[in-house]
Design an enzyme around this catalytic site. Structure first.
Site, mmCIF file in Angstrom:
data_model
loop_
_atom_site.group_PDB
_atom_site.id
_atom_site.type_symbol
_atom_site.label_atom_id
_atom_site.label_comp_id
_atom_site.label_asym_id
_atom_site.label_seq_id
_atom_site.Cartn_x
_atom_site.Cartn_y
_atom_site.Cartn_z
ATOM 1 N N LYS A 288 24.701 -11.183 -97.964
ATOM 2 C CA LYS A 288 25.471 -11.356 -96.728
ATOM 3 C C LYS A 288 25.215 -10.129 -95.851
ATOM 4 O O LYS A 288 25.154 -9.010 -96.359
ATOM 5 C CB LYS A 288 26.957 -11.474 -97.081
ATOM 6 N N SER B 276 33.965 -16.678 -93.862
ATOM 7 C CA SER B 276 32.949 -16.048 -93.047
ATOM 8 C C SER B 276 31.568 -15.988 -93.713
ATOM 9 O O SER B 276 30.582 -15.765 -93.039
ATOM 10 C CB SER B 276 33.378 -14.626 -92.714
ATOM 11 N N SER C 41 36.844 -15.968 -97.596
ATOM 12 C CA SER C 41 35.492 -16.032 -97.031
ATOM 13 C C SER C 41 34.370 -16.335 -98.026
ATOM 14 O O SER C 41 33.241 -16.583 -97.615
ATOM 15 C CB SER C 41 35.170 -14.731 -96.295
#
Lengths: 486, 96, 487
Positions: free
Chosen positions: C79, C154, C178
């Site tokens: 990420k 997210s 997330s």
């Protein structure tokens, strides 16, 4: 109308750790800009603070030395504001739960009385960087080497009633932090800084007046001047029908006045909250006991001991303990001089005190040297004083010897030998000098003998002059009296 | 709980965020909605509850030994800076 | 070899060790797929092909000499919230669109040292603030199960990359759901460990007391493998826990007989339609067959999770994001008039609207006169919620419920209404507030869109969660489904 001044001080003392409070970067002063600012100090995205153990120990040490409560649990909080020298946009400090609370410090007033100044709290925090305002294409330059240097902020109660008291308190704290070896006390380099909260109120009034915080006080002299200026300003303002506004004011040493800071944080709102990157600091009894063991003899304790053991005047004891280095120096001198008889001990202690506070301090001040780096070491000074004691030289000659020792680095004996300064104690030799002097000054001799006793001093001076100051003054006195009498 | 555009502008100033009037108007609406949601918290009696700053109870701050571990990496760190001179970060003149 | 992308990480690890294929071959296979599919999914912000091939070659050398570990040579995507030395690290923001991190996050270091090959950096909601991956400066991410839908957020890029099999696994972070919510919306196994289990060093902070790194992958077995390397004490993170990491793989197959599963009453009552509840209830039935016992539990303060979170998280974020001021790194506005202008425009132009909304929310709740009413109150309610969980774990071993109130929704459907968007996290936020480990695993489909089952455990019970998830995956096939287009 008579006015009373109320002063509280906030002192920032940089702690003498090797590394920063939350990072492994060096705290050394004077490096090239930003070479000692690592990712944590720069507030880079993703990095996190880890607390320096030594900084905690030093804060605890201070707490113990001012007889304060050391918090078993203290919490770091974020003080949020934007400023270019504050890389993260917040300063990690302590707010609701500081590490040290409720301490005190005694000061000696001019009348010799002792007054206790309350220490509200002392908390750990990180220092900010520096903004350099020289012109860089119309810009300021930011150096973050200092960012993250550990500080303790020592906050006093509003207990001081004059600039003199404020200075006395400040000097005591300054002395203490250096004794504790937690701060070098260097005001020029900014490792010891002070803000003063100043207000005035009518004598007898209980409620405090509105206070102003004065910043940029980087010498004892400035602080005294700034407080005087500010007190006069406030009184004048009130007496002319105005009101004191609570604000931050900057002291301008060139103009000798304070002026309102164009508030960098107008409508200031620091939004303090507990720093989620740091956990509560929990201090065990063992930790405190460990720090207590490292406490040196504190200045007040030391001064009391000097008064008790050597019968020194309190004033001398205060001066001699005003820095740990001076006290150490002094004690080495007295140890070298220690005569066995109690009377010798007291006399020697006073002799040493006079020399350390007098000629030695004078030479140090003149050359701008710390006592730790004195050109005449404590043992050497003791060697000189020993020659006074055994009457090898007079006190006056000793001053000359001292100057030579200072400039050449030789011992007292070497200087005395090389310059032939050894005192003349042979009465025959002294009598010979007296005869010469009498022969050379017949008019004065006649006057003396006709009753002008005051001329005795003239003859002493002449004998000393001719003997180049080496004649033993006591013997000169005795023999002169005899000879002049005819 | 309703925020005016003026409230929003004050908060934006405190947070150092530039904002158009249209944005401020939109934020006044959406922040008011958020604080409407948050108002649910007022229903709870919290008078006897200790605030919780960390999810793990009983954990205490670890202390690092006082050792210098960092070396000078200014050049690398300043590669992300837009304006530097003589090793300094430059900002529009700071007036005190 | 053309089906390498259909294998789990565990299977790929076995293949590498059996020399059925090399790490370079495996890496090239994935890089080719990235090239082919990333355009339509937008899962990656940065593709690090050169780095990957170098790392793969080094891994092959290690494997050849018989030195490699369990992860040596396996590709993975990070990420873009994790700092990667010398590689663009954007956090999904214009603010950091040119930011090359000068260091590796601890998670990145650990996986690198374990021999992992980095394929690239995945898209995400800006500064991890969002539940749909629509707040990214680099554009929305598409859900591989239906390109008109959001992948969740997210960690939407990580979710989409793994779901589309253009990465066999990815790291994620979870502040309010997330990892779990996007895992649920894309049919993945995702785990958010206990707060403090995985170092936060190098993970760009959103809300420090809630953020926790974790993984998104194809099975509980894979999650165990990755988490093993990522977890553990880190002296650079004061909030990282100094406690031994158990062998997660060793206990995966423990029988579930007698396991006490708490059903979160409030979850099933709050915002969940019967259709949405059905796959979750079906999964619970599977657990009953495996010998578990279902016990309904009530956490009375749990419904306050969302409002509590939307005070605590923005407060921390407003402070954490103050460092982005245009001075030392990140976006700096053009020709600032003065210092104030530099600050305001750099931040005003560099941050997107949702980030600004949260900064303002947080600034407000911390400001003078509001701190007690909002921030302090929320901190107190956070304790009540945490206590509720602790009480529940006195009765049961794990808690279960839905991960998300609905399956993936249409791109654009909720962007204009932040509060509606916030309610997506209604089931996941509780675990963050209490710092508990939690997972989402695939448990079925609704209208051809994946549905996730959430499993929440007591502090440091990751091994139990992985065991519970693994046994379900041994009994079911949901986690093996691949979106047809990417099969």
């Amino acid at each position: 109308m008579s006015w009373e001044t109320v002063i509280g001080l906030e002192i920032h003392a940089q702690l003498l750790t090797k590394s920063k409070i939350f990072s492994g970067a060096s705290t050394a002063f004077g490096a090239a800009p930003n070479t000692q600012a690592n990712l944590v100090d720069l507030g880079y995205p993703g990095v996190l603070p880890v607390l320096n153990k030594q900084a905690v120990q030093m804060a605890v040490k201070f707490g113990l030395a001012v007889d304060a409560t050391v918090a078993k649990r203290s919490v770091f909080a974020r003080k949020n504001y934007f400023y270019p020298d504050l890389p993260k946009g917040y300063q990690i400090s302590q707010y609701e739960l500081p590490i040290v609370e409720h301490g005190k410090m005694d000061i000696i007033l001019e009348d010799g009385n002792i007054k206790t100044i309350g220490i509200t709290r002392a908390h750990l925090e990180e220092d900010a960087g520096k903004s350099l305002h020289e012109d860089f294409q119309g810009h300021s330059g930011i150096d973050l080497n200092r960012a993250g240097t550990p500080l303790i902020e020592i906050v006093s109660e509003p207990d001081m009633r004059s600039a003199k008291e404020a200075i006395a308190y400040l000097k005591k704290i300054h002395t203490l932090v250096r004794y504790l070896e937690i701060c070098d006390g260097n005001m020029q380099e900014g490792s010891f800084r002070c803000d003063a909260n100043v207000s005035v109120r009518q004598t007898g009034q209980e409620k405090f007046g509105t206070r102003c915080e004065i910043k940029n006080l980087n010498s004892f002299r400035f602080i005294e001047k700034a407080i005087h200026y500010e007190v006069a300003r406030q009184i004048e303002l009130i007496e002319s029908g105005g009101k004191v506004k609570q604000e931050t004011r900057l002291y301008d040493p060139d103009k000798g006045e304070t002026r309102a800071l164009r508030s960098k944080e107008e409508a200031n709102d620091y939004r303090y909250f507990p720093d989620p990157d740091l956990l509560p600091v929990v201090i065990s009894d063992d930790f405190i006991a460990g720090v207590r063991k490292t406490l040196p003899e504190l200045p007040d304790e030391k001064a009391a001991r000097l008064v008790h053991d050597y019968e020194l005047p309190a004033y001398d004891a205060g001066v001699l303990t005003s820095s740990r280095e001076m006290a150490d120096y002094y004690e080495v001198v007295t140890k070298h001089l220690s005569g066995d008889a109690p009377r010798d001990k007291v006399r020697n202690a006073k002799l040493a005190a006079n020399w350390v506070m007098g000629d030695l301090s004078g030479a140090l001040n003149r050359d701008g040297i710390d006592i730790a780096n004195s050109k005449v070491k404590a043992a050497a000074l003791a060697g000189l004083l020993a020659r006074i004691n055994d009457e090898t030289i007079s006190g006056k000659i000793a001053k000359e010897v001292f100057e030579s020792m200072w400039s050449d680095g030789k011992s007292a004996d070497e200087v005395i030998e090389a310059k032939g300064l050894k005192q003349i104690t042979d009465s025959g030799a002294i009598e010979k000098v007296i005869d010469e002097v009498m022969a050379a000054n017949p008019a004065q001799l006649a006057d003396y003998r006709s009753g002008k006793d005051k001329l005795f001093g003239f003859f002493v001076g002449q004998v000393m002059k001719v003997s180049a100051g080496k004649a033993n003054p006591a013997q000169v006195n005795e023999l002169l009296k005899k000879k002049l009498a005819g | 709980m309703s925020l005016s555009r003026n409230d929003v502008e004050n908060i934006a100033h405190l947070a150092r965020l530039s904002m158009t009037e249209a944005e401020a108007t939109e934020y006044a609406t959406s922040l008011s909605k958020i604080f409407g949601l948050v108002a649910q918290l007022n229903a709870v009696d919290v008078s006897k509850v200790e605030p919780m700053a960390h999810p793990l109870a009983g954990q205490v701050q670890r202390l690092r030994e006082d050792i210098v571990t960092a070396t000078d990496e200014r050049e690398k760190y300043q590669q992300n800076a837009v304006k530097i001179e003589a090793g300094l970060y430059l900002v529009p003149k700071v007036i005190e | 070899m053309s089906e390498l992308h259909t294998y789990t990480l565990t299977q790929l690890a076995a293949g590498l060790r059996a020399k059925k294929f090399s790490s370079v071959e495996l890496t090239k296979h994935f890089l080719t797929r990235v090239e082919k599919f990333n355009g339509e999914i937008n899962a990656y912000i940065t593709i690090t092909a050169d780095v990957a091939l170098k790392q793969a070659a080094a891994a092959d050398a290690q494997l050849a000499s018989g030195k490699g570990g369990a992860l040596t040579g396996l590709p993975l995507a990070h990420k873009d919230i994790f700092c990667t030395d010398g590689v663009l690290t954007t956090c999904g923001s214009k603010m950091l669109s040119n930011f090359v991190a000068p260091y590796d996050a601890t998670v990145v270091t650990r996986l690198k040292e374990a021999g992992i090959v980095m394929l690239g950096k995945t898209n995400m909601d800006e500064f991890a603030m969002g539940s749909s991956n629509e707040t990214s400066y680099f554009g929305a991410v598409k859900n591989p199960w239906n390109l008109n839908k959001v992948p969740g957020g997210s960690s939407g890029g990580s979710a989409a990359a793994v779901a589309a099999r253009i990465a066999p696994a990815a790291t994620g972070t979870d502040t309010g759901g997330s990892i779990r919510q996007p895992a649920a919306l894309t049919s993945l196994t995702g785990i958010k460990p206990t707060y403090g289990r995985v170092s936060r060093y190098g993970m760009i902070a959103f809300a420090s007391s809630l953020d926790q790194g974790g993984v998104m992958c194809l099975s509980a077995e894979d999650a165990a493998l990755l988490l093993q390397s990522m977890s553990g004490f880190d002296e650079k993170d004061s909030t990282c826990i100094d406690a031994p990491v158990p062998d997660y793989s060793a206990t995966l197959n423990q029988p579930l007989k007698g396991l006490k599963i708490g059903l979160l009453k409030e979850f099933f009552e709050q915002g969940l339609s019967p259709e949405n509840a059905k796959p979750v209830r079906d999964a619970l039935a599977v657990y009953e067959k495996l010998g578990a016992q279902l016990i309904e539990v009530s956490l009375p303060n749990l419904p306050l999770s969302v409002p509590t979170y939307y005070v605590v998280a923005p407060a921390e974020c407003s402070s954490n994001l103050s460092r982005f001021d245009g001075v030392r790194f990140g976006y700096r506005c053009d020709s600032p008039r003065d210092l104030m202008d530099l600050y305001k425009r750099s931040r005003g132009e560099g941050f997107g609207s949702e980030v600004k909304r949260r900064i303002m929310t947080g600034t407000y709740v911390l400001s003078a006169g509001y701190y007690d009413a909002y921030y302090l109150r929320a901190q107190k309610i956070r304790r009540l919620i945490t206590d509720d969980f602790a009480n529940a774990f006195k009765q049961v071993d794990v808690l279960m419920g839905p991960t998300s109130p609905t399956p993936a929704f249409d791109i654009g459907a909720k962007v204009d209404d932040p509060v509606t968007m916030y309610l997506n996290d209604i089931y996941t936020i509780g675990a963050n507030l209490a710092g508990l480990p939690a997972m989402s695993i695939p448990c079925g489909f609704l209208d051809e869109l994946p549905v996730g089952l959430q499993i929440i455990g007591a502090h440091f019970s990751e091994a139990k969660l992985l065991n519970v998830a693994h046994m379900y995956q041994q009994a079911t096939e949901w986690h093996k489904r691949i979106p047809q287009r990417y099969a």
